[in-house]
Design an enzyme around this catalytic site. Structure first.
Site, mmCIF file in Angstrom:
data_model
loop_
_atom_site.group_PDB
_atom_site.id
_atom_site.type_symbol
_atom_site.label_atom_id
_atom_site.label_comp_id
_atom_site.label_asym_id
_atom_site.label_seq_id
_atom_site.Cartn_x
_atom_site.Cartn_y
_atom_site.Cartn_z
ATOM 1 N N THR A 199 -7.825 -5.693 -7.319
ATOM 2 C CA THR A 199 -6.427 -5.915 -6.943
ATOM 3 C C THR A 199 -6.192 -5.533 -5.480
ATOM 4 O OG1 THR A 199 -5.927 -3.696 -7.735
ATOM 5 C CG2 THR A 199 -5.458 -5.518 -9.253
ATOM 6 N N GLY B 74 -10.972 -0.860 -13.061
ATOM 7 C CA GLY B 74 -11.373 -1.217 -14.426
ATOM 8 C C GLY B 74 -11.900 -0.054 -15.237
ATOM 9 N N ASN C 195 -9.995 7.774 -11.134
ATOM 10 C CA ASN C 195 -10.043 8.718 -12.238
ATOM 11 C C ASN C 195 -11.358 8.624 -13.013
ATOM 12 O OD1 ASN C 195 -8.365 6.144 -13.005
ATOM 13 N ND2 ASN C 195 -9.418 6.782 -14.856
ATOM 14 N N ASP D 234 -5.892 10.750 -15.453
ATOM 15 C CA ASP D 234 -5.811 9.489 -14.703
ATOM 16 C C ASP D 234 -5.269 9.714 -13.289
ATOM 17 O OD1 ASP D 234 -6.068 6.742 -14.226
ATOM 18 O OD2 ASP D 234 -4.075 6.271 -14.981
ATOM 19 N N LYS E 104 -2.165 10.520 -6.979
ATOM 20 C CA LYS E 104 -1.347 10.579 -8.193
ATOM 21 C C LYS E 104 -1.050 12.004 -8.650
ATOM 22 C CE LYS E 104 -2.311 6.372 -10.913
ATOM 23 N NZ LYS E 104 -2.987 5.984 -12.180
ATOM 24 N N CYS F 131 0.026 -7.766 -20.154
ATOM 25 C CA CYS F 131 0.883 -8.784 -19.538
ATOM 26 C C CYS F 131 2.239 -8.882 -20.238
ATOM 27 C CB CYS F 131 0.207 -10.152 -19.578
ATOM 28 S SG CYS F 131 -1.343 -10.207 -18.659
HETATM 29 CA CA CA Z 1 -6.686 4.600 -13.782
#
Ligand code: CA
Length: 710
Positions: free
Chosen positions: A187, A203, A282, A327, A354, A630
């Site tokens: 992305t 991923g 992560n 994460d 994060k 989605c």
């Molecule tokens: Ca992640």
């Protein structure tokens, strides 16, 4: 700066040489700059926007001051381009030699005139065909492209890195950066520098991923080097000394589940020091006791890693979250700044991952200078400046039972760009305030296995008992020298867009509620608001052509959170209701932009004749994990894909089968799942009907709240 005369007309003297006959002479009269590292690193150049974060420093600060805090109230739409086939738009456009380039949904790249929006060319890498038949989550997004010496570089969701001729929009080379049968994705914007292009991938939740970045020759697409983020099986030997060192911080058989660490966003080239930095992701899985049973640091998860740009050789690392369990990607922006701290000149990295701490790191040494929370942080009490490590709160890794943790997996700051203004000296962070309950209840540790396209995280997540903040998001200014918050503007909705700051003492940010705002960069006072009529997830850029300063912005709610869930649904940006747009503003603008339809809340279809079988519906909930990326959490669509409660397709089994199993809507972007059985399709159908009935009150509340709000 380096200039090349692409034309042959100079000072009225026409020079004709043979080569003119074999190359295009259409671009006469124009002086074309060569976009090399010197050009991309130049902070004073303001006519273009040459790289993802404007320059190699990734500051998203432009010295332009034509539009400023005193006249921004007069900002108007100069031109706009409707993008009716686009869905999620999260990318930063580039402006190079007077042409605006941007990537839209499914990595379709367009070149348009900067002063009119008129299309010059379009490049479609046919991502839809490449991913057909594969489960892909939120696959429509790309955050950007890069430019180097006449070429544009894009990286597609399915793992291709493509070099494109910026003049013609034609492909020059393609490199396949990973095996397309792996559950990896891209992305991020590739990073072009020093005649090379770097890309990583994401991923780590979708399968057994072992993160890596790969560097290619910008001219030919030839692979130059590769750097793995985490070690592989020691029995296979280590790729380099860095991996051997990293392996000492792992135990058990971590390689079976990949380990994670995917580098999917933050890539920064330091032109001054000739060093490349990248942020790492992560753990895979999130639960550290599955990953590496005697929990340890697990290098280089959640780190900033510095390497030599020519060889990928390890230089140093700083790990923000050792023994990662939540994460907490450290893949966020890596911004370069020159600071004076305690009288000392520091070449600094500014980084807000994060995990909720804002870090100032010495980029020559990798040594931590300071780290303070910029949002509510409950997993660690503080960062010990001596060791550079966080001091964990007892039980934070959910090893003593379920625990509410802030930030949650959305992070205190995600990929939405932060900015740094050398003029005010502040960083501007699009901040999130959210907690979740983490638990390993019911997790079977023995034999836990991540599989391609059905990975897993090894952690149970549920809503926290209470939130630690009374607002879900904020925009804040922080002084990186003192680590003090200078101002903070609470925001009502989650997931607001990235930042632009300018020499006009402005900070600009779009919000998920469809408003684009300008703030006084020094004080945080709102000085301009414009309703775009559609959720914004991309950061604005600015440039100056023929004496006019422009601000351009892609409007189109997107990214992971935009997939859905009740809060995202409640924003009202339903699928294909609101035309996506590229909008450009100036003080002189006179364009009239047609108003978009009001917020729309898809109404669940309740079919009185359909008898819901509770058992089938319950099984269908398990099938729905293939769809939620989605179609949205709990079947509340956030506008990335149709709301299945309101869609007629799941009402008829034959139709649903044709779409889900046979790929009838592949052309629209819907993947097919050929392995699904008749029973599974039927279960999904019952689950969709049950959700339609159960959420009717939520729909009625959304309508009522929206009317009250108007
Ligand atoms: Ca992640």
């Amino acid at each position: 700066m380096n200039y090349k005369k692409s034309n042959l007309v100079k000072n009225g003297l026409l020079i004709i040489i043979g080569i003119c006959l074999s190359i295009s002479c259409e671009e006469n009269e124009k002086i074309t700059k060569i976009i090399d590292d010197k050009a991309i690193a130049d902070e004073n150049q303001t006519s273009d926007w040459l790289a993802y974060g404007r320059t190699h420093n990734e500051r998203r600060f432009s010295p332009l001051e034509d539009i400023n805090v005193n006249n921004v109230a007069d900002l108007k739409v100069d031109w706009f381009l409707d993008l009716p086939n686009d869905v999620g738009l999260v990318s930063t456009p580039l402006v190079v030699n007077g042409v605006l380039y941007f990537t839209g949904t499914m990595n379709i790249i367009r070149a348009v005139e900067t002063t009119t929006g008129k299309q010059i060319w379009e490049f479609d890498p046919k991502v839809r065909d490449a991913i057909k038949g594969k489960q892909q989550i939120g696959w429509a997004h790309s955050r950007g492209i890069s430019f180097y010496e006449g070429k544009i570089f894009t990286a597609t969701w399915d793992g291709r890195l493509i070099g494109i001729d910026a003049k013609t929009g034609k492909e020059i080379w393609t490199a396949v950066t990973f095996d397309p049968n792996r559950s990896l994705n891209i992305t991020g914007a590739p990073k072009a520098f020093k005649g090379k292009v770097l890309i990583g991938n994401g991923g780590s939740e979708a399968g057994p991923a072992r993160g890596f970045v790969t560097c290619y020759d910008a001219e030919t697409g030839k692979k130059l080097w590769e750097f793995y983020v985490v070690p592989g099986n020691p029995a296979d030997g280590f790729e380099n000394e860095a991996m051997e060192m990293a392996a000492k911080t792992w135990n058990g058989e971590w390689w079976k589940n990949g380990g994670g660490g995917n580098a999917w966003h933050g890539f920064t080239y330091d032109e001054e020091l000739d060093v490349l930095y990248f942020g790492t992701g992560n753990g895979g899985p999130w639960n550290p006791r599955i990953r590496s049973p005697q929990v340890d640091d697990n290098l280089f998860l959640c780190s900033v890693v510095a390497v030599k740009p020519d060889t990928g050789e390890y230089l140093w690392h700083y790990q923000t979250t050792p023994g990662e369990a939540w994460d907490y990607n450290s893949t966020m922006d890596i911004v370069l700044a020159d600071l004076k701290i305690n009288g000392e000149d520091i070449k600094a990295i500014l980084h807000a991952p994060k995990n909720g701490f804002f870090y100032v790191i010495n980029r020559k040494t990798g040594k931590l200078i300071s780290a303070e929370p910029f949002t509510e942080v409950t997993w660690a009490s503080h960062i010990d400046l001596k060791t550079g490590k966080p001091v964990l709160v007892d039980g934070a890794r959910y090893d003593k039972g379920p625990i509410d943790i802030a930030p949650d997996a959305w992070g205190g700051h995600s990929w939405h760009a932060m900015a740094y203004s050398p003029q005010t000296g502040y960083v501007y962070i699009p901040t999130l305030h959210s907690a979740a309950k983490y638990s390993d209840k019911g997790v079977v540790y023995e034999g836990w296995q991540s599989k391609e396209f059905s990975g897993g995280i090894g952690v149970g997540l549920s809503p926290a008992d209470k939130q630690f903040s009374n607002h879900p998001a904020s925009l804040q200014a922080i002084d990186p020298v003192t680590q003090k918050q200078v101002w903070s503007i609470p925001q009502k909705d989650f997931w607001n867009a990235g930042i632009l700051t300018t020499g006009g003492n402005l900070v600009l940010q779009g919000r998920s509620d469809g408003k684009l705002l300008a703030y006084n960069a020094k004080t945080g006072e709102i000085v301009w608001t414009y309703d775009v009529g559609l959720g914004i997830s991309a950061p604005p850029i600015t440039y100056k052509i023929n004496g006019r300063q422009y601000i351009s912005l892609l409007a189109g709610f997107g990214g992971g959170y935009a997939r859905g869930g009740i809060d995202s649904y409640n924003l009202g940006w339903s699928y294909r209701t609101h035309t996506r747009r590229l909008i450009t503003f100036s003080l002189e603008g006179t364009a009239t932009m047609p108003v978009l339809p009001p917020r729309h809340f898809p109404k669940p279809i309740v079919d009185a004749n359909f008898k819901i079988d509770e058992e089938k519906a319950s099984k269908g909930m398990n099938e729905y994990w293939k769809c939620f990326g989605c179609h949205g959490d709990n079947m509340f669509s956030g506008g990335m894909a149709p709301d299945l409660r309101a869609s007629p397709i799941p009402l008829i089994k034959e139709t649903l089968t044709a779409v889900v199993r046979e790929g009838a809507l592949n052309a629209m972007g819907m993947p097919s799942f050929p392995d699904m059985t008749n029973d599974q399709v039927e279960n999904l159908m019952h689950f969709s009907r049950k959700r339609a009935v159960d959420t009717m009150p939520d729909y009625e509340k959304s309508i009522k709240d929206n009317i009250t709000e108007q």
